[in-house]
Motif scaffolding. Sequence first.
Motif, PDB file in Angstrom:
ATOM      1  N   LEU A  87      31.544  43.388  43.172  1.00  0.00           N
ATOM      2  CA  LEU A  87      32.699  42.844  43.857  1.00  0.00           C
ATOM      3  C   LEU A  87      33.965  43.343  43.174  1.00  0.00           C
ATOM      4  CD1 LEU A  87      31.499  39.139  44.241  1.00  0.00           C
ATOM      5  CD2 LEU A  87      31.670  40.829  46.081  1.00  0.00           C
ATOM      6  N   ALA A  88      35.072  43.328  43.900  1.00  0.00           N
ATOM      7  CA  ALA A  88      36.361  43.712  43.343  1.00  0.00           C
ATOM      8  C   ALA A  88      37.330  42.561  43.532  1.00  0.00           C
ATOM      9  CB  ALA A  88      36.891  44.964  44.035  1.00  0.00           C
ATOM     10  N   LEU A  89      38.014  42.184  42.447  1.00  0.00           N
ATOM     11  CA  LEU A  89      39.027  41.145  42.511  1.00  0.00           C
ATOM     12  C   LEU A  89      40.402  41.801  42.442  1.00  0.00           C
ATOM     13  CD1 LEU A  89      39.523  38.052  42.547  1.00  0.00           C
ATOM     14  CD2 LEU A  89      39.623  38.154  40.059  1.00  0.00           C
ATOM     15  N   SER A  90      41.206  41.597  43.453  1.00  0.00           N
ATOM     16  CA  SER A  90      42.537  42.187  43.498  1.00  0.00           C
ATOM     17  C   SER A  90      43.517  41.178  44.076  1.00  0.00           C
ATOM     18  CB  SER A  90      42.535  43.462  44.355  1.00  0.00           C
ATOM     19  OG  SER A  90      43.823  44.051  44.399  1.00  0.00           O
ATOM     20  N   ASN A 102      32.570  45.553  55.297  1.00  0.00           N
ATOM     21  CA  ASN A 102      32.935  44.249  54.742  1.00  0.00           C
ATOM     22  C   ASN A 102      34.313  44.324  54.076  1.00  0.00           C
ATOM     23  OD1 ASN A 102      30.562  42.585  55.306  1.00  0.00           O
ATOM     24  ND2 ASN A 102      29.492  43.980  53.926  1.00  0.00           N
ATOM     25  N   THR A 103      34.553  45.393  53.318  1.00  0.00           N
ATOM     26  CA  THR A 103      35.854  45.588  52.671  1.00  0.00           C
ATOM     27  C   THR A 103      36.961  45.699  53.708  1.00  0.00           C
ATOM     28  OG1 THR A 103      34.580  47.046  51.184  1.00  0.00           O
ATOM     29  CG2 THR A 103      36.942  46.850  50.777  1.00  0.00           C
ATOM     30  N   LYS A 150      45.256  48.670  46.480  1.00  0.00           N
ATOM     31  CA  LYS A 150      44.466  47.472  46.180  1.00  0.00           C
ATOM     32  C   LYS A 150      43.436  47.708  45.075  1.00  0.00           C
ATOM     33  CE  LYS A 150      45.386  43.924  49.052  1.00  0.00           C
ATOM     34  NZ  LYS A 150      45.663  42.547  48.604  1.00  0.00           N
ATOM     35  N   PHE A 151      42.780  48.870  45.101  1.00  0.00           N
ATOM     36  CA  PHE A 151      41.593  49.045  44.274  1.00  0.00           C
ATOM     37  C   PHE A 151      41.657  50.188  43.260  1.00  0.00           C
ATOM     38  CE2 PHE A 151      40.189  47.570  48.547  1.00  0.00           C
ATOM     39  CZ  PHE A 151      39.848  46.273  48.189  1.00  0.00           C
ATOM     40  N   ILE A 152      42.535  51.131  43.456  1.00  0.00           N
ATOM     41  CA  ILE A 152      42.488  52.348  42.648  1.00  0.00           C
ATOM     42  C   ILE A 152      43.664  52.486  41.694  1.00  0.00           C
ATOM     43  CG2 ILE A 152      42.426  54.885  42.741  1.00  0.00           C
ATOM     44  CD1 ILE A 152      41.116  54.568  45.547  1.00  0.00           C
ATOM     45  N   ASP A 275      43.575  44.727  39.443  1.00  0.00           N
ATOM     46  CA  ASP A 275      45.021  44.691  39.216  1.00  0.00           C
ATOM     47  C   ASP A 275      45.312  44.512  37.728  1.00  0.00           C
ATOM     48  OD1 ASP A 275      44.794  41.919  38.640  1.00  0.00           O
ATOM     49  OD2 ASP A 275      44.982  41.435  40.767  1.00  0.00           O
ATOM     50  N   LEU A 276      46.579  44.374  37.390  1.00  0.00           N
ATOM     51  CA  LEU A 276      46.993  44.342  35.987  1.00  0.00           C
ATOM     52  C   LEU A 276      47.108  42.930  35.422  1.00  0.00           C
ATOM     53  CD1 LEU A 276      49.727  47.156  36.022  1.00  0.00           C
ATOM     54  CD2 LEU A 276      47.313  47.336  35.374  1.00  0.00           C
ATOM     55  N   THR A 277      46.687  41.911  36.178  1.00  0.00           N
ATOM     56  CA  THR A 277      46.751  40.543  35.659  1.00  0.00           C
ATOM     57  C   THR A 277      45.714  40.310  34.581  1.00  0.00           C
ATOM     58  OG1 THR A 277      45.279  39.768  37.428  1.00  0.00           O
ATOM     59  CG2 THR A 277      47.662  39.622  37.822  1.00  0.00           C
ATOM     60  N   ALA A 278      44.653  41.130  34.556  1.00  0.00           N
ATOM     61  CA  ALA A 278      43.637  41.077  33.490  1.00  0.00           C
ATOM     62  C   ALA A 278      43.623  42.418  32.769  1.00  0.00           C
ATOM     63  CB  ALA A 278      42.266  40.766  34.067  1.00  0.00           C
TER      64      ALA A 278
END
Length: 370
Positions: A87-90, A102-103, A150-152, A275-278
Amino acid sequence: MANVKYDYLIVGSGLFGSVFAYEANKAGKKCLVIDRRNHSGGNVHCQNLEGINVHSYGAHIFHTDSLQIWKYVNQFADFNHYINSPLALSEGKLYNLPFNMNTFYQLWGVKTPSEARSIIEAEVNSSNFKTPANLEEQALSLVGESIYKKFIQHYTKKQWGRDASCLPAFIIKRLPLRYTYNNNYFNDRYQGIPIGGYNLVVNKMLQNIELRLSHDFFKDRSFFESLAEKIVFTGKIDEFYQYQYGKLEYRSLKFEHEIHDIQDYQGNAVVNYCDLTAAFTRIIEHKHFEFGTQKSTVITKEYAINESLNSEPYYPINDTKNMKILKRYQCLADKESNVIFGGRLAEYRYYDMHQVIASALKKASDEQWK
Protein backbone atom coordinates in the motif's frame (compact mmCIF):
# COMPACT_ATOMS: atom_id res chain seq x y z
CA MET A 1 51.33 -22.34 -2.92
CA ALA A 2 52.14 -24.87 -0.23
CA ASN A 3 49.35 -23.65 2.08
CA VAL A 4 46.56 -24.34 -0.41
CA LYS A 5 43.82 -26.30 1.37
CA TYR A 6 40.73 -25.45 -0.65
CA ASP A 7 39.64 -25.32 -4.24
CA TYR A 8 37.61 -22.16 -3.57
CA LEU A 9 37.69 -19.42 -0.98
CA ILE A 10 34.28 -17.77 -1.10
CA VAL A 11 34.20 -14.29 0.37
CA GLY A 12 30.66 -13.57 1.48
CA SER A 13 27.87 -15.94 2.51
CA GLY A 14 24.99 -14.13 0.84
CA LEU A 15 22.93 -15.78 -1.87
CA PHE A 16 25.63 -15.58 -4.55
CA GLY A 17 28.36 -17.04 -2.35
CA SER A 18 26.09 -19.69 -0.84
CA VAL A 19 24.74 -20.89 -4.21
CA PHE A 20 28.23 -21.05 -5.71
CA ALA A 21 29.55 -22.92 -2.65
CA TYR A 22 26.67 -25.39 -2.81
CA GLU A 23 27.27 -26.10 -6.49
CA ALA A 24 31.04 -26.42 -6.05
CA ASN A 25 30.63 -28.73 -3.07
CA LYS A 26 28.16 -30.85 -5.03
CA ALA A 27 30.82 -31.20 -7.73
CA GLY A 28 33.32 -32.48 -5.16
CA LYS A 29 35.22 -29.23 -4.68
CA LYS A 30 36.47 -28.22 -1.24
CA CYS A 31 35.25 -24.77 -0.23
CA LEU A 32 35.81 -22.33 2.60
CA VAL A 33 33.19 -19.59 3.03
CA ILE A 34 34.07 -16.55 5.12
CA ASP A 35 31.94 -13.57 6.09
CA ARG A 36 32.79 -10.40 7.99
CA ARG A 37 29.34 -10.39 9.59
CA ASN A 38 28.50 -12.59 12.56
CA HIS A 39 25.81 -14.43 10.61
CA SER A 40 25.45 -16.11 7.24
CA GLY A 41 22.99 -15.21 4.50
CA GLY A 42 24.02 -11.65 3.76
CA ASN A 43 21.01 -9.36 3.39
CA VAL A 44 18.45 -12.20 3.33
CA HIS A 45 19.27 -13.03 6.95
CA CYS A 46 16.34 -13.24 9.35
CA GLN A 47 16.20 -12.91 13.12
CA ASN A 48 13.47 -14.38 15.28
CA LEU A 49 11.65 -11.88 17.46
CA GLU A 50 8.44 -12.72 19.30
CA GLY A 51 8.25 -15.92 17.25
CA ILE A 52 8.28 -13.88 14.02
CA ASN A 53 10.90 -14.17 11.28
CA VAL A 54 12.10 -10.59 10.94
CA HIS A 55 13.89 -9.68 7.70
CA SER A 56 16.96 -8.02 9.21
CA TYR A 57 17.84 -5.97 6.14
CA GLY A 58 14.49 -5.07 4.66
CA ALA A 59 11.72 -6.97 2.92
CA HIS A 60 12.87 -9.90 0.77
CA ILE A 61 10.07 -11.34 -1.33
CA PHE A 62 11.11 -14.10 -3.68
CA HIS A 63 9.70 -13.92 -7.19
CA THR A 64 10.75 -15.31 -10.54
CA ASP A 65 9.36 -16.22 -13.92
CA SER A 66 11.84 -19.09 -14.25
CA LEU A 67 10.56 -22.55 -13.35
CA GLN A 68 14.19 -23.69 -13.14
CA ILE A 69 15.04 -21.08 -10.48
CA TRP A 70 11.78 -21.74 -8.63
CA LYS A 71 12.47 -25.46 -8.45
CA TYR A 72 16.05 -24.72 -7.40
CA VAL A 73 15.11 -22.67 -4.31
CA ASN A 74 12.30 -25.03 -3.35
CA GLN A 75 14.78 -27.85 -2.83
CA PHE A 76 16.07 -25.97 0.23
CA ALA A 77 12.74 -24.95 1.83
CA ASP A 78 9.02 -25.01 1.25
CA PHE A 79 7.73 -21.65 0.02
CA ASN A 80 4.34 -20.26 0.95
CA HIS A 81 1.89 -18.49 -1.36
CA TYR A 82 2.54 -14.92 -0.17
CA ILE A 83 1.64 -12.33 -2.81
CA ASN A 84 3.20 -8.88 -2.48
CA SER A 85 0.43 -6.27 -2.45
CA PRO A 86 1.91 -3.11 -0.90
CA LEU A 87 0.00 0.00 0.00
CA ALA A 88 1.04 3.63 -0.43
CA LEU A 89 0.23 6.35 2.08
CA SER A 90 0.18 9.85 0.60
CA GLU A 91 -1.29 12.98 2.18
CA GLY A 92 -3.15 10.89 4.74
CA LYS A 93 -4.83 8.56 2.27
CA LEU A 94 -4.06 4.92 1.38
CA TYR A 95 -3.69 3.73 -2.21
CA ASN A 96 -3.03 0.36 -3.81
CA LEU A 97 0.21 -0.47 -5.56
CA PRO A 98 1.34 -1.09 -8.21
CA PHE A 99 -0.49 1.60 -10.19
CA ASN A 100 -3.69 -0.18 -11.21
CA MET A 101 -7.42 0.35 -11.51
CA ASN A 102 -7.79 0.36 -7.72
CA THR A 103 -5.25 3.21 -7.57
CA PHE A 104 -6.97 5.10 -10.37
CA TYR A 105 -10.37 4.74 -8.69
CA GLN A 106 -8.87 6.01 -5.42
CA LEU A 107 -7.33 8.97 -7.26
CA TRP A 108 -10.07 10.02 -9.66
CA GLY A 109 -13.15 7.87 -9.00
CA VAL A 110 -12.89 6.24 -12.45
CA LYS A 111 -14.19 2.70 -12.83
CA THR A 112 -13.15 1.63 -16.32
CA PRO A 113 -9.75 1.29 -18.02
CA SER A 114 -10.78 3.67 -20.81
CA GLU A 115 -11.56 6.42 -18.29
CA ALA A 116 -8.20 5.93 -16.57
CA ARG A 117 -6.30 5.85 -19.87
CA SER A 118 -7.85 9.08 -21.05
CA ILE A 119 -6.79 10.94 -17.90
CA ILE A 120 -3.25 9.55 -17.91
CA GLU A 121 -2.76 10.08 -21.65
CA ALA A 122 -3.94 13.68 -21.37
CA GLU A 123 -1.50 14.36 -18.54
CA VAL A 124 1.37 12.65 -20.38
CA ASN A 125 0.67 14.60 -23.56
CA SER A 126 0.55 17.89 -21.67
CA SER A 127 4.01 17.24 -20.22
CA ASN A 128 5.44 17.21 -23.76
CA PHE A 129 8.86 15.80 -22.74
CA LYS A 130 9.94 13.99 -25.90
CA THR A 131 13.53 13.69 -24.64
CA PRO A 132 13.39 13.71 -20.82
CA ALA A 133 16.46 15.39 -19.31
CA ASN A 134 16.02 14.05 -15.76
CA LEU A 135 14.03 11.62 -13.63
CA GLU A 136 11.20 14.09 -13.03
CA GLU A 137 10.65 14.68 -16.74
CA GLN A 138 10.96 10.94 -17.41
CA ALA A 139 8.29 10.11 -14.81
CA LEU A 140 5.94 12.82 -16.07
CA SER A 141 6.33 11.52 -19.62
CA LEU A 142 5.43 7.99 -18.47
CA VAL A 143 2.59 8.44 -15.94
CA GLY A 144 1.59 12.10 -15.87
CA GLU A 145 1.43 14.71 -13.13
CA SER A 146 -1.10 13.20 -10.69
CA ILE A 147 0.70 9.91 -10.14
CA TYR A 148 4.10 11.60 -10.16
CA LYS A 149 3.21 14.13 -7.46
CA LYS A 150 1.31 11.66 -5.25
CA PHE A 151 3.69 8.71 -5.31
CA ILE A 152 7.01 9.49 -6.96
CA GLN A 153 8.21 13.04 -6.38
CA HIS A 154 8.75 13.03 -2.61
CA TYR A 155 9.40 9.28 -2.29
CA THR A 156 12.24 9.66 -4.78
CA LYS A 157 13.69 12.57 -2.79
CA LYS A 158 13.74 10.42 0.35
CA GLN A 159 15.10 7.39 -1.50
CA TRP A 160 17.95 9.17 -3.29
CA GLY A 161 18.54 12.21 -1.10
CA ARG A 162 17.99 14.69 -3.91
CA ASP A 163 15.17 16.10 -6.01
CA ALA A 164 13.95 14.04 -8.95
CA SER A 165 14.88 16.95 -11.22
CA CYS A 166 18.52 16.42 -10.19
CA LEU A 167 18.58 12.69 -10.95
CA PRO A 168 19.32 11.12 -14.35
CA ALA A 169 16.33 10.02 -16.41
CA PHE A 170 17.60 6.45 -16.92
CA ILE A 171 16.99 5.53 -13.25
CA ILE A 172 13.34 5.05 -14.27
CA LYS A 173 13.22 3.11 -17.53
CA ARG A 174 9.53 2.32 -17.13
CA LEU A 175 6.68 2.77 -14.66
CA PRO A 176 4.12 0.01 -15.21
CA LEU A 177 0.49 1.08 -15.42
CA ARG A 178 -1.89 -1.83 -14.96
CA TYR A 179 -5.41 -1.33 -16.26
CA THR A 180 -6.88 -4.16 -14.20
CA TYR A 181 -7.97 -4.47 -10.57
CA ASN A 182 -4.89 -6.51 -9.69
CA ASN A 183 -2.79 -5.58 -6.64
CA ASN A 184 -0.09 -8.24 -7.18
CA TYR A 185 3.07 -6.14 -7.33
CA PHE A 186 5.04 -8.62 -9.41
CA ASN A 187 4.15 -10.07 -12.79
CA ASP A 188 6.32 -13.15 -12.24
CA ARG A 189 4.61 -16.53 -12.26
CA TYR A 190 6.22 -17.81 -9.06
CA GLN A 191 6.23 -15.92 -5.78
CA GLY A 192 6.47 -16.64 -2.08
CA ILE A 193 8.44 -16.62 1.16
CA PRO A 194 10.32 -19.64 2.56
CA ILE A 195 8.29 -21.07 5.42
CA GLY A 196 10.48 -20.56 8.48
CA GLY A 197 12.57 -17.80 6.91
CA TYR A 198 15.53 -17.46 4.56
CA ASN A 199 17.99 -18.78 7.13
CA LEU A 200 16.69 -22.27 6.39
CA VAL A 201 17.61 -21.86 2.72
CA VAL A 202 21.15 -20.61 3.33
CA ASN A 203 21.84 -23.07 6.16
CA LYS A 204 20.89 -25.98 3.94
CA MET A 205 23.10 -24.69 1.11
CA LEU A 206 26.07 -24.43 3.46
CA GLN A 207 25.42 -27.40 5.76
CA ASN A 208 28.35 -29.49 4.45
CA ILE A 209 30.71 -26.57 3.84
CA GLU A 210 33.22 -24.96 6.19
CA LEU A 211 31.97 -21.53 7.24
CA ARG A 212 33.88 -18.95 9.26
CA LEU A 213 31.87 -15.97 10.48
CA SER A 214 33.28 -12.65 11.77
CA HIS A 215 36.27 -13.14 9.46
CA ASP A 216 37.22 -10.08 7.39
CA PHE A 217 39.04 -10.94 4.17
CA PHE A 218 40.81 -7.58 4.11
CA LYS A 219 42.19 -7.83 7.65
CA ASP A 220 44.33 -10.85 6.69
CA ARG A 221 44.18 -10.81 2.92
CA SER A 222 47.48 -12.53 2.14
CA PHE A 223 46.62 -15.40 4.49
CA PHE A 224 43.19 -15.98 2.99
CA GLU A 225 44.49 -15.68 -0.57
CA SER A 226 47.02 -18.41 0.19
CA LEU A 227 44.37 -20.91 1.22
CA ALA A 228 42.68 -21.65 -2.11
CA GLU A 229 43.27 -22.15 -5.79
CA LYS A 230 40.53 -19.65 -6.65
CA ILE A 231 38.66 -16.87 -4.91
CA VAL A 232 34.96 -16.12 -5.34
CA PHE A 233 34.59 -12.51 -4.27
CA THR A 234 31.15 -11.07 -3.51
CA GLY A 235 32.20 -7.87 -1.75
CA LYS A 236 32.74 -4.40 -3.19
CA ILE A 237 34.89 -4.52 -6.32
CA ASP A 238 36.44 -1.11 -5.55
CA GLU A 239 37.49 -2.32 -2.09
CA PHE A 240 39.10 -5.41 -3.64
CA TYR A 241 41.34 -3.07 -5.65
CA GLN A 242 42.06 -0.76 -2.68
CA TYR A 243 39.90 2.02 -4.17
CA GLN A 244 42.73 2.87 -6.56
CA TYR A 245 40.36 4.49 -9.07
CA GLY A 246 38.11 6.01 -6.41
CA LYS A 247 35.08 4.82 -4.44
CA LEU A 248 31.89 3.67 -6.09
CA GLU A 249 28.91 5.42 -4.52
CA TYR A 250 25.85 3.81 -2.95
CA ARG A 251 22.72 4.78 -1.12
CA SER A 252 22.35 2.95 2.15
CA LEU A 253 19.47 2.03 4.44
CA LYS A 254 18.83 2.32 8.15
CA PHE A 255 16.37 0.01 9.87
CA GLU A 256 14.51 0.62 13.11
CA HIS A 257 12.87 -2.54 14.45
CA GLU A 258 10.01 -2.12 16.93
CA ILE A 259 8.05 -4.70 18.92
CA HIS A 260 4.41 -3.82 19.56
CA ASP A 261 2.17 -5.63 22.02
CA ILE A 262 -0.76 -5.72 19.60
CA GLN A 263 -1.82 -8.36 17.09
CA ASP A 264 -1.64 -6.10 14.02
CA TYR A 265 0.06 -2.75 13.46
CA GLN A 266 -0.87 -1.87 9.88
CA GLY A 267 -2.68 -4.93 8.54
CA ASN A 268 -0.32 -5.34 5.59
CA ALA A 269 3.26 -6.47 5.10
CA VAL A 270 4.45 -3.31 3.33
CA VAL A 271 3.20 0.28 3.42
CA ASN A 272 5.15 2.94 1.50
CA TYR A 273 5.20 6.49 2.88
CA CYS A 274 5.24 8.66 -0.22
CA ASP A 275 5.17 12.19 1.17
CA LEU A 276 7.59 14.12 3.38
CA THR A 277 5.54 13.99 6.60
CA ALA A 278 7.50 10.83 7.54
CA ALA A 279 11.27 10.58 7.22
CA PHE A 280 11.13 6.83 6.54
CA THR A 281 10.23 5.41 3.14
CA ARG A 282 8.19 2.45 4.32
CA ILE A 283 7.07 0.32 7.25
CA ILE A 284 7.31 -3.46 7.07
CA GLU A 285 5.18 -5.67 9.32
CA HIS A 286 6.99 -8.99 9.15
CA LYS A 287 4.38 -11.42 10.47
CA HIS A 288 2.27 -10.92 7.33
CA PHE A 289 4.98 -12.47 5.14
CA GLU A 290 4.16 -15.84 6.76
CA PHE A 291 0.51 -15.18 7.70
CA GLY A 292 1.42 -15.07 11.39
CA THR A 293 -1.17 -15.08 14.17
CA GLN A 294 1.14 -14.14 17.07
CA LYS A 295 -0.29 -11.94 19.81
CA SER A 296 2.40 -9.30 19.28
CA THR A 297 3.95 -7.89 16.13
CA VAL A 298 7.28 -6.57 14.85
CA ILE A 299 7.58 -3.65 12.46
CA THR A 300 10.57 -2.10 10.73
CA LYS A 301 10.83 1.53 9.70
CA GLU A 302 13.15 1.87 6.72
CA TYR A 303 15.15 5.03 6.05
CA ALA A 304 17.25 5.75 2.97
CA ILE A 305 20.55 7.41 3.92
CA ASN A 306 23.93 8.27 2.47
CA GLU A 307 26.47 5.47 2.69
CA SER A 308 29.08 5.91 5.41
CA LEU A 309 31.80 3.84 7.07
CA ASN A 310 29.22 2.48 9.51
CA SER A 311 26.49 1.64 7.00
CA GLU A 312 25.98 -1.09 4.47
CA PRO A 313 25.95 -0.29 0.73
CA TYR A 314 22.59 -1.11 -0.86
CA TYR A 315 21.70 0.78 -4.02
CA PRO A 316 24.46 1.54 -6.54
CA ILE A 317 24.31 5.06 -7.92
CA ASN A 318 24.69 4.13 -11.57
CA ASP A 319 25.31 7.63 -12.89
CA THR A 320 27.89 8.56 -15.50
CA LYS A 321 30.66 9.27 -13.00
CA ASN A 322 30.31 5.96 -11.17
CA MET A 323 29.95 3.92 -14.35
CA LYS A 324 33.24 5.33 -15.63
CA ILE A 325 34.93 4.28 -12.38
CA LEU A 326 33.29 0.85 -12.57
CA LYS A 327 34.56 0.29 -16.10
CA ARG A 328 38.15 0.78 -14.92
CA TYR A 329 37.70 -1.78 -12.15
CA GLN A 330 36.05 -4.20 -14.55
CA CYS A 331 39.10 -3.97 -16.80
CA LEU A 332 41.23 -5.11 -13.87
CA ALA A 333 38.77 -7.88 -13.01
CA ASP A 334 38.78 -9.17 -16.60
CA LYS A 335 42.51 -9.84 -16.29
CA GLU A 336 42.11 -12.03 -13.20
CA SER A 337 42.49 -15.74 -13.83
CA ASN A 338 41.87 -16.98 -10.29
CA VAL A 339 39.24 -14.55 -9.02
CA ILE A 340 35.52 -14.77 -9.78
CA PHE A 341 33.49 -11.63 -9.06
CA GLY A 342 29.78 -12.02 -8.44
CA GLY A 343 26.79 -10.43 -6.74
CA ARG A 344 25.43 -6.92 -6.38
CA LEU A 345 28.56 -5.41 -4.78
CA ALA A 346 31.15 -7.11 -6.96
CA GLU A 347 29.18 -6.29 -10.11
CA TYR A 348 27.88 -2.91 -8.86
CA ARG A 349 24.33 -3.52 -9.94
CA TYR A 350 21.00 -3.95 -8.21
CA TYR A 351 19.95 -7.61 -8.22
CA ASP A 352 16.70 -9.25 -7.22
CA MET A 353 17.19 -12.59 -5.46
CA HIS A 354 16.32 -14.74 -8.47
CA GLN A 355 18.83 -12.79 -10.55
CA VAL A 356 21.59 -13.36 -7.98
CA ILE A 357 20.89 -17.08 -8.00
CA ALA A 358 20.86 -17.23 -11.80
CA SER A 359 24.16 -15.34 -11.94
CA ALA A 360 25.78 -17.66 -9.38
CA LEU A 361 24.57 -20.75 -11.25
CA LYS A 362 25.99 -19.32 -14.49
CA LYS A 363 29.38 -18.58 -12.89
CA ALA A 364 29.44 -22.07 -11.39
CA SER A 365 28.53 -23.60 -14.75
CA ASP A 366 31.36 -21.64 -16.38
CA GLU A 367 33.81 -23.53 -14.19
CA GLN A 368 32.99 -26.69 -16.18
CA TRP A 369 33.49 -29.12 -13.34
CA LYS A 370 34.07 -32.72 -14.39
